[in-house]
Design an enzyme around this catalytic site. Structure first.
Site, mmCIF file in Angstrom:
data_model
loop_
_atom_site.group_PDB
_atom_site.id
_atom_site.type_symbol
_atom_site.label_atom_id
_atom_site.label_comp_id
_atom_site.label_asym_id
_atom_site.label_seq_id
_atom_site.Cartn_x
_atom_site.Cartn_y
_atom_site.Cartn_z
ATOM 1 N N GLU A 102 0.828 -1.211 0.000
ATOM 2 C CA GLU A 102 0.000 0.000 0.000
ATOM 3 C C GLU A 102 0.865 1.264 0.000
ATOM 4 O O GLU A 102 0.545 2.235 -0.660
ATOM 5 C CB GLU A 102 -0.948 0.010 1.206
ATOM 6 C CG GLU A 102 -2.087 -0.980 1.101
ATOM 7 C CD GLU A 102 -2.967 -0.761 -0.116
ATOM 8 O OE1 GLU A 102 -3.019 0.366 -0.641
ATOM 9 O OE2 GLU A 102 -3.591 -1.744 -0.570
ATOM 10 N N TYR A 185 -6.343 5.719 5.521
ATOM 11 C CA TYR A 185 -6.473 4.838 4.355
ATOM 12 C C TYR A 185 -5.675 3.540 4.557
ATOM 13 O O TYR A 185 -6.196 2.435 4.399
ATOM 14 C CB TYR A 185 -5.994 5.559 3.078
ATOM 15 C CG TYR A 185 -5.731 4.581 1.966
ATOM 16 C CD1 TYR A 185 -6.786 4.072 1.216
ATOM 17 C CD2 TYR A 185 -4.445 4.095 1.718
ATOM 18 C CE1 TYR A 185 -6.567 3.129 0.243
ATOM 19 C CE2 TYR A 185 -4.214 3.149 0.754
ATOM 20 C CZ TYR A 185 -5.277 2.670 0.006
ATOM 21 O OH TYR A 185 -5.053 1.719 -0.952
ATOM 22 N N ASP A 203 -9.526 6.241 -0.907
ATOM 23 C CA ASP A 203 -8.430 6.941 -1.590
ATOM 24 C C ASP A 203 -9.060 7.731 -2.727
ATOM 25 O O ASP A 203 -10.295 7.803 -2.816
ATOM 26 C CB ASP A 203 -7.363 5.943 -2.073
ATOM 27 C CG ASP A 203 -7.888 5.008 -3.155
ATOM 28 O OD1 ASP A 203 -9.101 5.056 -3.451
ATOM 29 O OD2 ASP A 203 -7.092 4.235 -3.712
#
Ligand code: SF4
Ligand SMILES: [Zn+2]
Length: 567
Positions: A102, A185, A203
């Site tokens: 990520e 997030y 996002d």
């Protein structure tokens, strides 16, 4: 179904309208006025369990086709074959992999990230391995991915996890948020994908999908819109998991969240491909776009029914020109080659059906009722058939399709363009001839702040906002170097020329980098003295050494310009 407020005090605070009643409105608000109450934005998806299920199946089939090294089957704690210790080790590694992927994927394409991710995990398979790595090694493994602060934060966070959390990433978003560099997030991604918890994530891609699903014509960076989107993401993931108060874990939250991200990055893109969208049935904006093609206007009765007290405060007015331009652009993109834009528009009469602008349709076409069935039939055809059908009355359907896509692409409202401040600096590339060839002086940036710990050529920031002459810049750089090299007499340093300009854009700054090259003719002892006082922060490197140094992207471009001159 009633969804209870089971979250923290912050959860659901913004989107109270979602819980005001259970009457999801399926009535489409009609452009261009788009008069609607706030509860218009309650997601249609909440009540449509068939679409929820088919969306998960859609993501499963995409994940099978588009494999990525960090996309793995969810580790279920209830699997009968699991030894608890083995399971915990595997889960800790899985969470670490999701975290690394990520962070790498932020502002970087999947195809670029894959080799970096594989190399990283091979080098440092666990949080402990990463925590024990040297900072220079970490920066070197990141070299070429850009935004190096991400690497530094990962490294520091790994040390924090080893120090304070026994080397294991926690599963709850609120605990993940305590880790350096992990925001809402990333916490949602790790918690839902690795640990199977019903945690939301948002996002840029997911925000766009949700704004369109909900019909919100607001800016995603507007705090009130952002809060609503978080609450909606939260409500959706809990609803899809059929979670109420007890929150058992499962693979659904991860599949759901990854599905939304996948949809936003491949189909619901800024110019969406609505005809391939698995969430078309619940999309408010798509329905509004269709209503335009049908020239379906609100009746006086419908307008009367809007409760003024509940009028939406999230949406901003539509810019009609923006919608029309987007429709024309979408039509241009789908027309076959060989027909110029203007010919194409003339033949098909590309125009918005928005009522407040004069129609551009040819007279013969004006006022003709367009058929929703024609459009829907065309939209569901595969691309190849669309092209072959085109000569047969499909142009009108293409035009309607372009109008819908153009309309959808106007959501969410675009952010106003920011003007970023400009700054100028002089990058001094100092070369020294030795028996072993040319050597260049580089220095390490401070360990905190912009481009932390990266290497650079000595650099002087120009304080003046004025455009300086070449002579003034040269004088300035000489003075800068003399202050830097106190003890080296001026005649040992010769200016060899200005080698152009590199413009580097950061998110907050436009940096103009003037490249100056110097020769220094000093003895070995003096050269060593230049680096000895702060040994770890300055060094002389040969060409290959500079090639391999972890320079920032802007510095690398300066180096490439100068290096090209030697070959
Ligand atoms: S705008 Fe189009 S692609 Fe995006 S969610 Fe709606 S129907 Fe799907
Ligand atoms: Zn609204």
């Amino acid at each position: 179904m009633t969804v209870r407020n089971t979250g923290s005090a912050k959860t659901y605070k913004a989107a109270t309208f979602l819980f005001r009643d259970d009457s999801t409105t399926s009535q489409t608000c009609k452009p261009p006025a788009r008069l609607h109450n706030i509860n218009y934005h309650r997601p249609l998806l909440l009540k449509d369990s068939a679409t929820q299920t088919s969306f998960l199946a859609w993501f499963d089939s995409i994940a099978k086709d588009r494999q990525m090294p960090w996309r793995k089957a969810w580790l279920s704690p209830t699997s009968p074959s699991n030894d608890e210790e083995d399971f915990n080790v595997a889960l800790a590694k899985r969470a670490y992999e999701v975290w690394v992927s990520e962070i790498m994927l932020q502002q970087t394409r999947v195809s670029v990230v894959i080799p970096y991710f594989n190399n990283w995990i091979e080098k440092w398979p666990t949080v402990e391995d990463l925590a024990a790595a040297q900072q220079n090694e970490v920066l070197a493994a990141w070299k070429g991915l850009g935004y190096y602060s991400r690497a530094t934060r990962l490294h520091e966070a790994a040390q924090q996890i080893v120090r304070d959390m026994e080397g294991v990433l926690p599963g709850a978003p609120e605990d993940l948020l305590k880790i350096k560099g992990i925001g809402r997030y990333t916490a949602g991604a790790i918690s839902s994908i690795a640990f199977g918890k019903a945690a939301p994530l948002l996002d840029g891609n997911v925000s766009r999908v949700l704004c369109r699903q909900l019909g919100i014509h607001g800016r995603v960076k507007d705090k009130k819109v952002e809060d609503v989107l978080w609450d909606v993401a939260d409500l959706l993931v809990r609803t899809v998991c059929k979670h109420d108060e007890a929150l058992p874990t499962s693979d659904i939250p991860g599949r759901w969240n990854q599905g939304l991200m996948e949809l936003g990055s491949t189909i619901c893109t800024p110019k969406p491909r609505c005809d391939e969208c698995p969430l078309q049935a619940t999309c408010h904006v798509y329905a509004e776009g269709l209503s335009i093609t049908l020239q379906d206007r609100p009746t006086a009765r419908e307008e009367e029914l809007i409760d003024i007290e509940d009028l939406c405060h999230l949406c901003e007015p539509l810019e009609l020109e923006e919608v029309e331009d987007a429709a024309e652009e979408a039509f241009e993109e789908q027309k076959p080659s060989g027909i110029s834009g203007s010919q194409s528009r003339k033949r098909s009469g590309t125009s918005s059906a928005l009522p407040s602008r004069p129609s551009k349709l040819p007279k013969s076409e004006q006022g003709r009722q367009r058929s929703l069935r024609d459009f829907a039939a065309f939209a569901s055809l595969p691309k190849s058939e669309k092209t072959s059908l085109r000569p047969k009355a499909s142009r009108e359907a293409e035009q309607r399709h372009a109008q819908v896509v153009g309309y959808c692409s106007s959501f969410p409202r675009r952010e106003p363009k920011k003007t970023v401040p400009e700054e100028q600096c002089i990058v001094c590339i100092i070369k020294r001839k030795t028996a072993n060839g040319l050597h260049f002086l580089v220095e390490q940036r401070p360990s905190k702040g912009l481009l932390a710990s990266l290497w650079q050529f000595p650099t002087h920031t120009i304080q003046s906002k004025l455009e300086l002459t070449g002579g003034a810049r040269r004088q300035m750089s000489l003075e800068f170097l003399q202050s830097l090299f106190a003890g080296v007499s001026g005649d040992k340093l010769q200016f060899s020329g200005e080698k152009g300009l590199v413009t580097h854009i950061f998110s907050h700054l436009k940096l103009q980098m003037h490249i100056h090259v110097f020769n220094i003719t000093c003895e070995q002892e003096i050269a060593e003295a230049l680096t000895s006082e702060i040994q770890s922060a300055r060094m002389w490197l040969d060409e290959e050494g500079v090639d391999n140094a972890t320079l920032s992207t802007g510095m690398k471009r300066c180096w490439e310009k100068v290096r090209a001159g030697y070959h």
